[in-house]
Design a protein around this motif. Structure first.
Motif, PDB file in Angstrom:
ATOM      1  N   ARG A 275       0.831  -1.203   0.000  1.00  0.00           N
ATOM      2  CA  ARG A 275       0.000   0.000   0.000  1.00  0.00           C
ATOM      3  C   ARG A 275       0.865   1.252   0.000  1.00  0.00           C
ATOM      4  N   LEU A 276       1.969   1.210   0.710  1.00  0.00           N
ATOM      5  CA  LEU A 276       2.837   2.377   0.785  1.00  0.00           C
ATOM      6  C   LEU A 276       3.530   2.655  -0.552  1.00  0.00           C
ATOM      7  N   VAL A 277       3.942   1.609  -1.245  1.00  0.00           N
ATOM      8  CA  VAL A 277       4.545   1.799  -2.568  1.00  0.00           C
ATOM      9  C   VAL A 277       3.569   2.523  -3.490  1.00  0.00           C
ATOM     10  N   LEU A 278       2.318   2.094  -3.494  1.00  0.00           N
ATOM     11  CA  LEU A 278       1.314   2.749  -4.338  1.00  0.00           C
ATOM     12  C   LEU A 278       1.017   4.167  -3.857  1.00  0.00           C
ATOM     13  N   HIS A 279       1.050   4.361  -2.560  1.00  0.00           N
ATOM     14  CA  HIS A 279       0.828   5.706  -2.013  1.00  0.00           C
ATOM     15  C   HIS A 279       1.907   6.675  -2.504  1.00  0.00           C
ATOM     16  N   ARG A 280       3.159   6.240  -2.470  1.00  0.00           N
ATOM     17  CA  ARG A 280       4.245   7.096  -2.949  1.00  0.00           C
ATOM     18  C   ARG A 280       4.093   7.364  -4.451  1.00  0.00           C
ATOM     19  N   TYR A 281       3.731   6.355  -5.189  1.00  0.00           N
ATOM     20  CA  TYR A 281       3.493   6.524  -6.629  1.00  0.00           C
ATOM     21  C   TYR A 281       2.396   7.548  -6.872  1.00  0.00           C
ATOM     22  N   ASP A 282       1.284   7.405  -6.184  1.00  0.00           N
ATOM     23  CA  ASP A 282       0.161   8.326  -6.377  1.00  0.00           C
ATOM     24  C   ASP A 282       0.520   9.743  -5.959  1.00  0.00           C
ATOM     25  N   ARG A 283       1.261   9.878  -4.862  1.00  0.00           N
ATOM     26  CA  ARG A 283       1.649  11.213  -4.402  1.00  0.00           C
ATOM     27  C   ARG A 283       2.548  11.900  -5.424  1.00  0.00           C
ATOM     28  N   ALA A 284       3.422  11.127  -6.054  1.00  0.00           N
ATOM     29  CA  ALA A 284       4.310  11.707  -7.056  1.00  0.00           C
ATOM     30  C   ALA A 284       3.534  12.213  -8.264  1.00  0.00           C
ATOM     31  N   LEU A 285       2.389  11.611  -8.540  1.00  0.00           N
ATOM     32  CA  LEU A 285       1.584  12.017  -9.686  1.00  0.00           C
ATOM     33  C   LEU A 285       0.567  13.095  -9.363  1.00  0.00           C
ATOM     34  N   SER A 286       0.213  13.224  -8.103  1.00  0.00           N
ATOM     35  CA  SER A 286      -0.953  14.029  -7.743  1.00  0.00           C
ATOM     36  C   SER A 286      -0.672  15.512  -7.557  1.00  0.00           C
ATOM     37  N   GLY A 287       0.593  15.904  -7.630  1.00  0.00           N
ATOM     38  CA  GLY A 287       0.921  17.299  -7.388  1.00  0.00           C
ATOM     39  C   GLY A 287       1.497  17.535  -6.013  1.00  0.00           C
ATOM     40  N   ALA A 288       1.740  16.473  -5.240  1.00  0.00           N
ATOM     41  CA  ALA A 288       2.403  16.643  -3.948  1.00  0.00           C
ATOM     42  C   ALA A 288       3.839  17.091  -4.144  1.00  0.00           C
ATOM     43  N   ALA A 289       4.403  16.762  -5.300  1.00  0.00           N
ATOM     44  CA  ALA A 289       5.755  17.207  -5.629  1.00  0.00           C
ATOM     45  C   ALA A 289       5.702  18.643  -6.125  1.00  0.00           C
ATOM     46  N   PRO A 290       6.851  19.312  -6.257  1.00  0.00           N
ATOM     47  CA  PRO A 290       6.862  20.651  -6.851  1.00  0.00           C
ATOM     48  C   PRO A 290       6.279  20.620  -8.253  1.00  0.00           C
ATOM     49  N   ALA A 291       5.893  21.787  -8.751  1.00  0.00           N
ATOM     50  CA  ALA A 291       5.274  21.871 -10.073  1.00  0.00           C
ATOM     51  C   ALA A 291       6.161  21.214 -11.117  1.00  0.00           C
ATOM     52  N   ARG A 292       5.514  20.439 -11.976  1.00  0.00           N
ATOM     53  CA  ARG A 292       6.245  19.693 -12.979  1.00  0.00           C
ATOM     54  C   ARG A 292       6.525  20.561 -14.200  1.00  0.00           C
ATOM     55  N   ALA A 293       7.485  20.142 -14.974  1.00  0.00           N
ATOM     56  CA  ALA A 293       7.720  20.803 -16.255  1.00  0.00           C
ATOM     57  C   ALA A 293       6.516  20.557 -17.156  1.00  0.00           C
ATOM     58  N   ALA A 294       6.304  21.464 -18.089  1.00  0.00           N
ATOM     59  CA  ALA A 294       5.144  21.361 -18.972  1.00  0.00           C
ATOM     60  C   ALA A 294       5.207  20.084 -19.788  1.00  0.00           C
ATOM     61  N   ARG A 295       4.067  19.393 -19.868  1.00  0.00           N
ATOM     62  CA  ARG A 295       3.949  18.205 -20.702  1.00  0.00           C
ATOM     63  C   ARG A 295       3.496  18.631 -22.100  1.00  0.00           C
ATOM     64  N   PRO A 296       3.623  17.754 -23.076  1.00  0.00           N
ATOM     65  CA  PRO A 296       3.084  18.082 -24.395  1.00  0.00           C
ATOM     66  C   PRO A 296       1.608  18.431 -24.298  1.00  0.00           C
ATOM     67  N   HIS A 297       1.178  19.441 -25.033  1.00  0.00           N
ATOM     68  CA  HIS A 297      -0.205  19.911 -25.054  1.00  0.00           C
ATOM     69  C   HIS A 297      -0.647  20.445 -23.698  1.00  0.00           C
ATOM     70  N   GLY A 298       0.313  20.746 -22.807  1.00  0.00           N
ATOM     71  CA  GLY A 298      -0.045  21.332 -21.528  1.00  0.00           C
ATOM     72  C   GLY A 298      -0.657  20.378 -20.544  1.00  0.00           C
ATOM     73  N   GLU A 299      -0.580  19.072 -20.798  1.00  0.00           N
ATOM     74  CA  GLU A 299      -1.212  18.114 -19.911  1.00  0.00           C
ATOM     75  C   GLU A 299      -0.316  17.828 -18.728  1.00  0.00           C
ATOM     76  N   LEU A 300      -0.937  17.629 -17.567  1.00  0.00           N
ATOM     77  CA  LEU A 300      -0.211  17.232 -16.367  1.00  0.00           C
ATOM     78  C   LEU A 300      -0.647  15.840 -15.975  1.00  0.00           C
ATOM     79  N   LEU A 301       0.271  15.073 -15.417  1.00  0.00           N
ATOM     80  CA  LEU A 301      -0.081  13.762 -14.907  1.00  0.00           C
ATOM     81  C   LEU A 301      -0.977  13.906 -13.688  1.00  0.00           C
ATOM     82  N   ARG A 302      -1.922  12.992 -13.557  1.00  0.00           N
ATOM     83  CA  ARG A 302      -2.789  12.980 -12.385  1.00  0.00           C
ATOM     84  C   ARG A 302      -2.787  11.589 -11.779  1.00  0.00           C
ATOM     85  N   ALA A 303      -2.942  11.546 -10.470  1.00  0.00           N
ATOM     86  CA  ALA A 303      -2.960  10.244  -9.785  1.00  0.00           C
ATOM     87  C   ALA A 303      -4.265   9.539 -10.050  1.00  0.00           C
TER      88      ALA A 303
END
Length: 305
Positions: A275-303
């Motif tokens: 559960r913790l491995v998935l929690h860290r994965y989801d947190r990395a995608l959800s915006g818990a990290a600093p703002a990400r570099a722009a993705r193609p077409h302005g899309e951001l990854l979401r958890a």
């Protein structure tokens, strides 16, 4: 572009079983149309399925060990992760000593997106330098690096259950001669030691106030025997050793050999670890990290939920 997610000061336990529904796809549906010359109904039109993009690959990064049990433990843990989220692409890479090495795993992923989840328990050189360097070298991938597994309440719960399996009873915490040494790998990075101290404090709370002292098997002081002697000098002769290691190996074996009383097994493939491995994965995608570099077409990854 790679980035490393810092450890937030406090985190809640992740809720729910962790099963993702982010990439459920609609099925094509046929609608009855007018009758044909042969009397059969033909579909007026077909509704095409619109599949959402596949979730980024989860690349779990283990340190590696010459102990053959370490690889088996990592594979068992990732099997549990896949059980919780069957549609997620989950892979394993090692920093050293075991195959597959991380660069080979990233090359096998090919193109797309990946999140590196370190199976490491605190901040240190590997998390700060080795993982971002390997991620940056995988130029065909868009990558991010999740925070290490610790500190976190799910780790503490796993430590508590491993102590219980070794013979710890809740009544032991009421004895004035009882204590616990939290045996960790050690690092010269001061943040790594701070993470171990925080985990020790959280485990002490879980054990009803029993003293928990962090000690190390390499790189920094005190080592496990020194911590045990210091506890004995304070009248804490009945000391348990909690193994703050993700898998069996030389460090865990050395720490257990020093225990004057009981020694718990490493964290291993406990369900809370998956559960913790998935929690860290989801947190990395959800915006818990600093703002990400722009993705193609302005899309951001979401958890995934």
């Amino acid at each position: 572009m790679t980035e490393t997610a810092p450890e937030p000061p406090r985190e809640p336990l992740p809720s729910g079983p962790g099963r993702s529904t982010a990439y459920t796809t609609a099925r094509a549906a046929d609608r009855p149309g007018p009758a044909s010359r042969d009397g059969n109904r033909r579909p007026a039109h077909r509704v095409r399925a619109t599949a959402r993009p596949a979730a980024p690959t989860l690349v779990a990064v283990a340190h590696g060990s010459r102990d053959p049990r370490a690889l088996g433990t990592a594979l068992d843990l990732l099997d549990r992760v896949r059980e919780l989220r069957p549609r997620l692409d989950v892979r394993l890479g090692h920093i050293e000593l075991n195959q597959p090495l991380l660069p080979a795993t990233l090359a096998a992923v090919g193109r797309g997106e990946a999140v590196l989840v370190p199976l490491l328990l605190g901040r240190g050189h590997h998390v700060r330098h080795d993982l971002p360097r390997a991620a940056g070298a995988a130029s065909a991938l868009r990558t991010s690096v999740a925070a290490p597994l610790g500190p976190h309440p799910l780790l503490v719960e796993t430590l508590y259950e491993r102590l219980t399996e070794a013979g710890w009873q809740d009544t032991d915490g009421t004895r004035r001669d009882t204590a616990v040494v939290l045996a960790a790998a050690g690092s010269r990075d001061p943040d790594s030691a701070a993470d171990a101290r925080r985990t020790a404090a959280m485990l002490s709370d879980r054990l009803g106030g029993t003293p928990v002292v962090p000690a190390y098997t390499s790189a920094t002081a005190p080592d496990v025997p020194t911590a045990l002697r210091a506890l004995a000098a304070r009248g804490r002769h009945r000391a348990a050793v909690a193994a703050y290691f993700t898998a069996p190996g030389r460090f865990a074996t050395t720490a257990a050999a020093a225990a004057p009383w009981i020694a718990a097994a490493p964290l291993g493939a406990h369900p809370a670890m998956a559960r913790l491995v998935l929690h860290r994965y989801d947190r990395a995608l959800s915006g818990a990290a600093p703002a990400r570099a722009a993705r193609p077409h302005g899309e951001l990854l979401r958890a995934a939920p």
